[in-house]
Every structure is written in C-alpha cells, then in structure tokens.
Design a protein around this motif. Structure first.
Motif, PDB file in Angstrom:
ATOM      1  N   THR A  21      -8.530 -24.234  14.724  1.00 41.77           N
ATOM      2  CA  THR A  21      -8.411 -23.687  13.372  1.00 41.77           C
ATOM      3  C   THR A  21      -9.800 -23.331  12.866  1.00 41.77           C
ATOM      4  O   THR A  21     -10.801 -23.922  13.283  1.00 41.77           O
ATOM      5  N   GLU A 148      -2.380 -16.429  20.006  1.00 42.86           N
ATOM      6  CA  GLU A 148      -2.741 -16.561  18.601  1.00 42.86           C
ATOM      7  C   GLU A 148      -1.454 -16.670  17.800  1.00 42.86           C
ATOM      8  O   GLU A 148      -0.541 -15.853  17.967  1.00 42.86           O
ATOM      9  N   VAL A 150       0.069 -16.858  13.965  1.00 39.09           N
ATOM     10  CA  VAL A 150      -0.184 -16.640  12.545  1.00 39.09           C
ATOM     11  C   VAL A 150       0.791 -17.539  11.779  1.00 39.09           C
ATOM     12  O   VAL A 150       1.996 -17.318  11.793  1.00 39.09           O
ATOM     13  N   GLN A 151       0.246 -18.574  11.143  1.00 38.93           N
ATOM     14  CA  GLN A 151       1.061 -19.606  10.511  1.00 38.93           C
ATOM     15  C   GLN A 151       2.098 -19.056   9.536  1.00 38.93           C
ATOM     16  O   GLN A 151       3.253 -19.478   9.538  1.00 38.93           O
ATOM     17  N   SER A 152       1.689 -18.116   8.689  1.00 36.93           N
ATOM     18  CA  SER A 152       2.589 -17.609   7.654  1.00 36.93           C
ATOM     19  C   SER A 152       3.814 -16.913   8.233  1.00 36.93           C
ATOM     20  O   SER A 152       4.863 -16.842   7.584  1.00 36.93           O
ATOM     21  N   ALA A 153       3.728 -16.407   9.466  1.00 31.87           N
ATOM     22  CA  ALA A 153       4.888 -15.774  10.102  1.00 31.87           C
ATOM     23  C   ALA A 153       6.010 -16.785  10.320  1.00 31.87           C
ATOM     24  O   ALA A 153       7.179 -16.404  10.412  1.00 31.87           O
ATOM     25  N   PRO A 158      -1.056 -21.905   5.119  1.00 31.83           N
ATOM     26  CA  PRO A 158      -2.323 -22.473   5.589  1.00 31.83           C
ATOM     27  C   PRO A 158      -2.951 -23.374   4.524  1.00 31.83           C
ATOM     28  O   PRO A 158      -2.859 -23.099   3.325  1.00 31.83           O
ATOM     29  N   ARG A 169      -8.012 -20.290   8.021  1.00 33.85           N
ATOM     30  CA  ARG A 169      -7.596 -18.952   8.447  1.00 33.85           C
ATOM     31  C   ARG A 169      -6.132 -19.019   8.847  1.00 33.85           C
ATOM     32  O   ARG A 169      -5.688 -19.990   9.459  1.00 33.85           O
ATOM     33  N   ASP A 170      -5.363 -18.013   8.531  1.00 36.20           N
ATOM     34  CA  ASP A 170      -3.936 -17.983   8.818  1.00 36.20           C
ATOM     35  C   ASP A 170      -3.665 -18.015  10.318  1.00 36.20           C
ATOM     36  O   ASP A 170      -2.712 -18.638  10.778  1.00 36.20           O
ATOM     37  N   ALA A 171      -4.517 -17.363  11.108  1.00 32.29           N
ATOM     38  CA  ALA A 171      -4.332 -17.325  12.565  1.00 32.29           C
ATOM     39  C   ALA A 171      -4.938 -18.571  13.202  1.00 32.29           C
ATOM     40  O   ALA A 171      -6.067 -18.942  12.911  1.00 32.29           O
ATOM     41  N   ASP A 173      -5.667 -20.362  16.989  1.00 29.31           N
ATOM     42  CA  ASP A 173      -5.750 -20.113  18.427  1.00 29.31           C
ATOM     43  C   ASP A 173      -5.074 -21.262  19.177  1.00 29.31           C
ATOM     44  O   ASP A 173      -5.274 -22.425  18.842  1.00 29.31           O
TER      45      ASP A 173
END
Length: 184
Positions: A21, A148, A150-153, A158, A169-171, A173
């Motif tokens: 993160t 990667e 993206v949490q919001s998806a 976040p 960051r929303d993404a 790894d």
C-alpha cells in the motif's frame, strides 16, 4: 513457463503473497507505505495432460491472516503495536467478519515462454470483479506474479486519517513469489 501435468499446491512457506500500500495526501509524510503479508493462503494450479487442455488457477486467502511486515517512510518507525493496530483497522473496510476469504479463480491462462497472463475473477469484500495477474519465471526457476487491485472497485473505502490529509492510494499492489522452483 511450463509446468508438468497435474495439480500443484502452493502456499506458505514455499510461496509468499504480499500486498503493498502507498500513502498520498498533504500529510503523506506522516504515514507509511506498507508491506502486508498473507500468512494463511493456498493456491491450486491445474495443468492438463492434453496439449489443448486449459490450465486453471484458484487462490484462497484468509484475510484475517494479513500481517504488516514492513513500513517505510513516516516520521517514526512502525512499532509492533502500530503494526497490530493497522492489522485491526484493516479488518473493518475489508469486512472480514462477513467475508473472511478472498478468492481468485482463473478464467483464462495464457503462457508465452517464461511469461504468463492470468485473467480471472476476484471475490473480495462481498463483490466479484475481473482481475489480471502477470507472472514470469526467473532464471533460478522461481515464479513471481503481480496484479493491481483498486479497492473502491470492490466497495472498499481506502483508509484516510488526519481529516483526509493522509490517505491510502486506492490501488494496492499484489505480489506473489513462488520460491520453490517449478518443474519444466
């Protein structure tokens, strides 16, 4: 990248699954970029006997097993207490009480020499969405993979602190490292 036909089981301690993160925002200097390791997970790789068969990969991760192993940056180093507090804090947005497991199931595996692309569905926090993982075989025979997320998806908000001045960051790894050489 080729595996012998059959089923291959992977997981700790011969393989690692780590999340990375990254911080952002006006107060980013106060936070830490984190390395978080899943300590309870397993993967099943199926390589068909017939040449036109389709390989498949399934991965299950116990999200309650996530442990902060490293924090970089920040105004002070992370203590063991800080790491435990972060571990507890991440359980709520991940909704581990209702969805303790994240599951990846491949829908397509393409292999080209020492590289592979895995397309699949990731079930996380009660939602399922497509995700792609890139993998490559290293010179020593080990396999490393990267995706990667993206949490919001997946409906995950976040982390934000200091009235939103410090954010994750929303993404995120996702790195997989299979340290046991796999057969050719």
């Amino acid at each position: 990248m080729s595996l012998g036909p059959g089923e291959h089981e992977l997981g700790p301690p011969s393989a690692s699954l780590r999340l990375r993160t990254y911080r952002q925002g006006l107060a980013a200097k106060a936070g830490h970029d984190l390395v978080i390791e899943a300590t309870a997970w397993h993967a099943n790789l199926v390589v068909p006997d017939e040449p036109d068969g389709v390989p498949s990969v399934t991965v299950e991760v116990d999200l309650r097993s996530l442990q902060v192993v490293e924090g970089s940056g920040g105004v002070k180093p992370l203590t063991d207490g800080d790491k435990e507090e972060i571990r507890k804090t991440m359980q709520k947005p991940l909704r581990t009480a209702d969805y303790p497991t994240a599951t990846f199931r491949s829908t397509e595996v393409r292999v080209d020499g020492d590289h592979a692309t895995l397309q699949g569905e990731l079930s996380l926090a009660g939602q399922t969405h497509p995700v792609k993982l890139q993998a490559r075989r290293e010179g020593d025979g080990t396999v490393v993979g990267h995706a990667e997320i993206v949490q919001s998806a997946w409906g995950i908000k976040p982390y934000a602190g200091f009235l939103g001045a410090l954010k994750l960051r929303d993404a995120v790894d996702v790195d997989v490292d299979v340290s046991v050489p796999l057969p050719d």
